[in-house]
Design a protein around this motif. Structure first.
Motif, PDB file in Angstrom:
ATOM      1  N   THR A 138       0.397  -1.474   0.246  1.00  0.00           N
ATOM      2  CA  THR A 138       0.171  -0.320  -0.220  1.00  0.00           C
ATOM      3  C   THR A 138       0.652   1.148   0.410  1.00  0.00           C
ATOM      4  N   GLU A 165       3.733  -1.142   3.715  1.00  0.00           N
ATOM      5  CA  GLU A 165       3.546   0.058   3.152  1.00  0.00           C
ATOM      6  C   GLU A 165       4.992   1.084   2.653  1.00  0.00           C
ATOM      7  N   TRP A 166       4.631   1.814   1.730  1.00  0.00           N
ATOM      8  CA  TRP A 166       6.419   1.905   0.872  1.00  0.00           C
ATOM      9  C   TRP A 166       5.750   3.066   0.003  1.00  0.00           C
ATOM     10  N   ASN A 187      -6.988  -0.298  -1.975  1.00  0.00           N
ATOM     11  CA  ASN A 187      -5.906  -0.005  -3.144  1.00  0.00           C
ATOM     12  C   ASN A 187      -6.036  -0.307  -4.472  1.00  0.00           C
ATOM     13  N   ASP A 189      -0.734   4.139   1.469  1.00  0.00           N
ATOM     14  CA  ASP A 189      -1.733   4.731   2.326  1.00  0.00           C
ATOM     15  C   ASP A 189      -1.758   3.736   3.368  1.00  0.00           C
ATOM     16  N   MET A 190      -1.150   3.705   4.724  1.00  0.00           N
ATOM     17  CA  MET A 190      -1.322   2.614   5.599  1.00  0.00           C
ATOM     18  C   MET A 190      -3.305   2.823   6.326  1.00  0.00           C
ATOM     19  N   ARG A 213       6.988   0.259   6.848  1.00  0.00           N
ATOM     20  CA  ARG A 213       6.190  -0.175   7.779  1.00  0.00           C
ATOM     21  C   ARG A 213       5.427  -1.183   7.308  1.00  0.00           C
ATOM     22  N   THR A 223      -5.875   1.900   4.164  1.00  0.00           N
ATOM     23  CA  THR A 223      -5.598   0.268   4.476  1.00  0.00           C
ATOM     24  C   THR A 223      -6.223  -0.601   5.997  1.00  0.00           C
TER      25      THR A 223
END
Length: 195
Positions: free
Chosen positions: A14, A58-59, A125, A16-17, A42, A20
């Motif tokens: 994702t 999370e990237w 996502n 945007d954690m 993360r 999510t």
């Protein structure tokens, strides 16, 4: 023979954690069981069942994937089609359908696949999700149904594993050579360890 216990975790990605977590924890009701993070890293885990988890890295810069309908063929490099989560009853399917619709997520009608009933949706996502419940009396785990009318030769060998098709293990790793090395995330549970 190795005894598998389900999917320990399916690792997704994702950008945007927060969105999510809102979707998987708050909308779908999955408990967040691990939230590992430090600058640039993360990795969050949500519990699906007693043995199954779904996780997200999370990237930065990751964007939702383009729309791709569940099970529709594609060409070129491709790895993944959709995640299918099992629910216990058909009533649970209606409940998840209603929750998704109320939260303004696209969700399909209930679909009869013969051995399962399903609804389909997408997470924030763009990950295609199927929610399925077994049809009473149609347990393909106990009674496989191999109904491919043009199967490859390997399918004609039947449903049971054929370990004789691979070289046997001639020598197991000796006990004195069995070491477990720290990997990403181990510091959150064990502190810093030297290799």
């Amino acid at each position: 023979m190795i005894k598998y216990q389900g999917i320990n975790h399916l690792a997704m990605v994702t950008g945007d954690m927060s969105k999510t977590v809102r979707f998987w924890r708050d909308l779908l009701g999955l408990q967040l069981v691990a939230a590992l993070g430090k600058p640039g890293y993360r990795h969050y885990f949500f519990q699906i069942s007693e043995t199954d988890l779904i996780a997200f890295f999370e990237w930065p810069g990751v964007e939702p994937i383009p729309d791709k309908d569940h099970g529709r063929p594609v060409t070129g490099p491709f790895v993944f089609d959709h995640v299918a989560l099992g629910v216990e009853t058909e009533e649970d399917l209606w409940a998840v359908k209603d929750k998704l619709a109320a939260a303004d997520f696209w969700v399909s009608e209930l679909i009869d696949h013969g051995f399962i009933h399903s609804v389909y949706a997408f997470d924030p996502n763009g990950i295609p999700i199927e929610f399925s419940c077994n049809v009473a009396g149609m347990d393909i785990r106990r009674h496989p149904n191999l109904a491919d009318h043009g199967p490859p030769a390997v399918r004609l060998e039947g449903p049971e594993p054929r370990p004789d098709r691979w070289p046997p293990v001639k020598e197991s790793t000796p006990l004195e050579e069995r070491k477990i090395y720290p990997g990403a995330g181990s510091e959150f549970f064990h502190g810093k360890k030297e290799v």
